[in-house]
Design a protein around this motif. Structure first.
Motif, mmCIF file in Angstrom:
data_model
loop_
_atom_site.group_PDB
_atom_site.id
_atom_site.type_symbol
_atom_site.label_atom_id
_atom_site.label_comp_id
_atom_site.label_asym_id
_atom_site.label_seq_id
_atom_site.Cartn_x
_atom_site.Cartn_y
_atom_site.Cartn_z
ATOM 1 N N ALA A 8 0.870 6.607 -2.249
ATOM 2 C CA ALA A 8 1.545 5.325 -2.016
ATOM 3 C C ALA A 8 3.015 5.518 -1.614
ATOM 4 C CB ALA A 8 1.459 4.466 -3.272
ATOM 5 N N TYR A 9 3.470 6.744 -1.677
ATOM 6 C CA TYR A 9 4.882 7.032 -1.377
ATOM 7 C C TYR A 9 5.038 7.172 0.146
ATOM 8 C CZ TYR A 9 9.317 9.625 -1.616
ATOM 9 O OH TYR A 9 10.610 10.048 -1.456
ATOM 10 N N SER A 64 1.904 12.486 -16.214
ATOM 11 C CA SER A 64 2.164 12.815 -14.807
ATOM 12 C C SER A 64 2.792 14.207 -14.672
ATOM 13 C CB SER A 64 3.083 11.764 -14.180
ATOM 14 O OG SER A 64 4.368 11.863 -14.736
ATOM 15 N N LYS A 90 0.843 -1.208 0.000
ATOM 16 C CA LYS A 90 0.000 0.000 0.000
ATOM 17 C C LYS A 90 0.878 1.258 0.000
ATOM 18 C CE LYS A 90 -3.839 1.827 2.740
ATOM 19 N NZ LYS A 90 -4.482 1.724 4.039
ATOM 20 N N GLU A 91 1.994 1.183 0.710
ATOM 21 C CA GLU A 91 2.946 2.293 0.740
ATOM 22 C C GLU A 91 4.351 1.747 0.551
ATOM 23 O OE1 GLU A 91 1.893 5.832 3.537
ATOM 24 O OE2 GLU A 91 1.531 3.972 4.626
ATOM 25 N N GLU A 148 -2.261 9.226 -7.006
ATOM 26 C CA GLU A 148 -1.959 7.807 -6.783
ATOM 27 C C GLU A 148 -0.472 7.555 -6.580
ATOM 28 O OE1 GLU A 148 -3.612 9.092 -9.440
ATOM 29 O OE2 GLU A 148 -5.417 8.964 -8.216
ATOM 30 N N ARG A 149 0.349 8.399 -7.129
ATOM 31 C CA ARG A 149 1.792 8.209 -6.932
ATOM 32 C C ARG A 149 2.205 8.672 -5.533
ATOM 33 N NH1 ARG A 149 4.708 8.752 -12.671
ATOM 34 N NH2 ARG A 149 3.220 7.433 -13.746
ATOM 35 N N THR A 196 -8.037 6.543 -11.762
ATOM 36 C CA THR A 196 -7.012 7.108 -10.881
ATOM 37 C C THR A 196 -5.875 6.117 -10.609
ATOM 38 O OG1 THR A 196 -8.207 6.395 -8.916
ATOM 39 C CG2 THR A 196 -8.691 8.594 -9.722
ATOM 40 N N THR A 197 -6.198 4.845 -10.559
ATOM 41 C CA THR A 197 -5.162 3.852 -10.276
ATOM 42 C C THR A 197 -4.209 3.712 -11.453
ATOM 43 O OG1 THR A 197 -6.997 2.658 -9.269
ATOM 44 C CG2 THR A 197 -4.871 1.549 -9.263
ATOM 45 N N ALA A 229 10.865 8.515 -10.315
ATOM 46 C CA ALA A 229 11.667 8.260 -9.117
ATOM 47 C C ALA A 229 12.717 9.362 -8.928
ATOM 48 C CB ALA A 229 12.340 6.902 -9.241
ATOM 49 N N ALA A 237 9.631 5.017 -5.343
ATOM 50 C CA ALA A 237 8.741 5.764 -6.242
ATOM 51 C C ALA A 237 8.708 5.144 -7.634
ATOM 52 C CB ALA A 237 9.188 7.217 -6.315
ATOM 53 N N ALA A 238 9.814 4.520 -8.023
ATOM 54 C CA ALA A 238 9.865 3.886 -9.350
ATOM 55 C C ALA A 238 8.899 2.710 -9.413
ATOM 56 C CB ALA A 238 11.290 3.421 -9.645
ATOM 57 N N VAL A 284 0.199 14.092 -8.658
ATOM 58 C CA VAL A 284 -0.534 12.907 -9.134
ATOM 59 C C VAL A 284 -0.907 12.098 -7.890
ATOM 60 C CG1 VAL A 284 -0.465 10.819 -10.556
ATOM 61 C CG2 VAL A 284 0.761 12.871 -11.301
ATOM 62 N N ILE A 340 6.113 2.414 -7.767
ATOM 63 C CA ILE A 340 4.740 2.945 -7.845
ATOM 64 C C ILE A 340 4.398 3.295 -9.298
ATOM 65 C CG2 ILE A 340 3.159 4.757 -7.056
ATOM 66 C CD1 ILE A 340 5.042 5.064 -4.559
ATOM 67 N N ALA A 341 5.338 3.993 -9.946
ATOM 68 C CA ALA A 341 5.114 4.403 -11.339
ATOM 69 C C ALA A 341 5.004 3.186 -12.250
ATOM 70 C CB ALA A 341 6.255 5.308 -11.796
ATOM 71 N N ASN A 363 -4.052 5.981 -14.018
ATOM 72 C CA ASN A 363 -3.793 7.295 -14.602
ATOM 73 C C ASN A 363 -4.120 7.274 -16.094
ATOM 74 O OD1 ASN A 363 -3.131 9.950 -14.287
ATOM 75 N ND2 ASN A 363 -0.923 9.657 -14.553
ATOM 76 N N ARG A 379 -11.384 9.721 -15.577
ATOM 77 C CA ARG A 379 -9.995 9.277 -15.383
ATOM 78 C C ARG A 379 -9.950 8.105 -14.412
ATOM 79 N NH1 ARG A 379 -6.498 11.050 -11.404
ATOM 80 N NH2 ARG A 379 -4.308 10.590 -11.800
ATOM 81 N N GLN A 393 1.649 1.454 -11.803
ATOM 82 C CA GLN A 393 0.586 2.220 -12.448
ATOM 83 C C GLN A 393 0.595 1.960 -13.964
ATOM 84 O OE1 GLN A 393 0.814 6.592 -12.047
ATOM 85 N NE2 GLN A 393 -1.192 6.435 -11.085
#
Lengths: 198, 309
Positions: free
Chosen positions: B135-136, A149, A64-65, B131-132, A185-186, B99, A69-70, B129, A72-73, A188, A183, A76
């Motif tokens: 989750a961070y 984004s 979930k967290e 959703e990004r 959201t999950t 990232a 960050a890579a 954004v 997460i992207a 994008n 849109r 998506q």
């Protein structure tokens, strides 16, 4: 002479009654049609959500967290790709069908109408809107296209959101210029859109 | 509390007051407005005296020199004012959310703070954004666009997504505010309800739906960004409003002072630090050069009245 007058009065009463009945019927039919439009819209949303859930289930889950960050992207992107693969031939108007579009457009129009609606309109077309002139990123308004984004997201006035049909948390209404987009959201991703909605 | 740490704390408070010249400013005191009484259960609970120190940053995510300089000044300030966490007022990432962007626009500028375990709590702006960011993990949003957290007993923070204020969020906020009883209620989100900004001005649409909820449920302070300057708005309906959207971006001369403005600063970037102590909150706004451009304190007098009912 008197009989004639009475006849005239009766005729106008009858006419008024007919008019009342016709108006009431029209109103009831309109309400019925709004209900049908809502039901139809809900059906399309449910159908899309089945695809969405299938797509999410088909890609590796992430926490979930995360601090990555890579990841997460990437996640998506994977969901967006999976959705595209599940609806490769999706067209404009599949969710916003003509009847649904009519209902949405009427709601948007009402939200920005008159003096009361001026601030709502300004909010939609203001800085957050990617076509407000302050965003350098063009947004390709196309079904199944990724929402960049790098582009801002338009602010949608609360008054409008409260009048539009409610959506599951995985979907939202946004504006790109005057186009209303749906849109995901999950992912994008642009699911559908209504051109010149405002 | 041990005597040693108590005296240390007192020394610190004195030093803090002297160093930064906190002045009691009567105009910052929210007007006493009648408010609905807190729930009975909350009013009967023993009154705890919260002590919370925190910092505030708004419109940060440029990755530019100004952001890094503010990051350095904030880190230095922590030496004399040991805040426990930082709240972010949205637009945490401008122009991309890769990232690398998260590194250059967040992790590096605040590296010194993050490495000491300082937590950041983010709210979303129109350039983010959702959703990004939700989750961070370092943004501590718990996977939600809006959320609440309680750093200490007696104080509750609420982060909102002002870019998409729908019925669900409003309902959630109302429930959470009601449930928080007599605690300090600190709200933070991106779009200001009141502003003297020449460019954007107040978010009237948001104010229409949000303000009645805030006044009804005894919100004490609201922090917003969006406008790239600092403004302390005169208390409105018993609520203290701050705008801080200049922790990286800056709109020089962006304030068109109105009767709303208690204090404005639009010539350099800035950040804020604040302390809630008992029924009082003190604050300082510090520029990139390290100058204290605004400071003061206010007491939530009306809260006491409400809880004593």
């Amino acid at each position: 002479m008197r009989i004639h007058r009475l006849g005239k009065a009766t005729a106008s009463i009858v006419m008024s009654m007919i008019l009342f009945v016709v108006c009431a019927c029209a109103e009831s039919s309109q309400a019925g049609s709004a209900q049908e439009q809502s039901k139809e819209f809900q059906g399309h949303i449910d159908k899309y959500m089945e695809i969405h859930k299938k797509a999410v289930a088909s890609v590796p889950a992430i926490p979930k967290e995360t601090t990555d960050a890579a990841l997460i992207a990437k996640h998506q992107q994977q969901i967006a790709d999976a959705i595209r693969a599940l609806r490769p031939n999706a067209l404009v108007g599949e969710v916003f069908t003509p009847a649904v579009r009519q209902m949405i457009l009427a709601t948007v129009k009402q939200a920005v109408a008159g003096k009361e609606g001026e601030s709502a309109k300004a909010t939609v077309l203001g800085e957050g809107n990617p076509k407000s002139g302050e965003s350098e990123t063009p947004v390709n308004v196309k079904v199944n296209a990724t929402y960049p984004s790098t582009a801002p997201l338009s602010t949608v006035p609360p008054s409008m959101l409260m009048s539009l049909p409610m959506l599951p948390k995985e979907l939202e209404y946004r504006f790109v210029g005057r186009n209303l987009i749906l849109r995901d959201t999950t992912a994008n991703l642009i699911v559908d859109f209504i051109p010149n909605a405002i | 509390m041990k005597p040693a740490s108590k005296s240390l704390r007192l020394t610190f408070v004195l030093l803090f007051s002297l160093l930064f010249q906190i002045q009691a400013q009567p105009q910052t005191r929210p007007a006493v407005e009648p408010r609905s009484a807190a729930p009975v259960a909350a009013a009967q609970q023993p009154v705890k005296q919260p002590e919370v120190k925190f910092a505030i940053l708004g419109d940060t995510g440029t990755g530019g020199r100004e952001q890094y300089e503010i990051g350095q000044k904030l880190t230095a300030t922590r030496g004399t004012f040991p805040f426990e966490f930082v709240i972010l007022l949205g637009d945490n990432m401008y122009g991309g959310e890769s990232a690398k962007d998260f590194q250059n626009k967040f992790e590096k500028p605040y590296e010194a703070l993050l490495s000491t375990g300082i937590k950041f709590y983010a709210s979303l702006g129109n350039h983010d954004v959702p959703e990004r960011q939700i989750a961070y993990k370092p943004f501590n949003m718990g996977g939600q666009r809006y959320y609440t957290f309680k750093p200490k007993d007696g104080v509750r923070f609420f982060a909102l997504d002002s870019n998409y204020m729908d019925q669900k969020q409003l309902q959630w906020l109302e429930n959470e505010l009601k449930g928080s009883g007599s605690e300090w209620k600190v709200l933070f989100f991106h779009h200001p309800l009141y502003s003297s900004g020449e460019k954007h001005g107040p978010s009237l649409e948001l104010r229409k739906v949000l303000e009645p909820l805030l006044t009804k449920n005894g919100v004490d302070v609201v922090f917003a960004g969006h406008e790239h300057f600092y403004e302390r708005v005169k208390p409105q309906n018993g609520i203290q409003y701050f705008i801080l959207g200049s922790s990286a971006k800056l709109r020089k001369g962006g304030i068109e002072k109105t009767e709303l403005t208690a204090k404005g600063f639009d010539t350099d970037n800035a950040f804020m630090v604040a302390e809630i102590s008992g029924d009082a909150m003190s604050f300082q706004t510090i520029s990139r050069k390290g100058t204290v451009v605004d400071s003061g304190n206010f007491r939530r007098v009306e809260r006491k009245a409400a809880t004593n009912d």
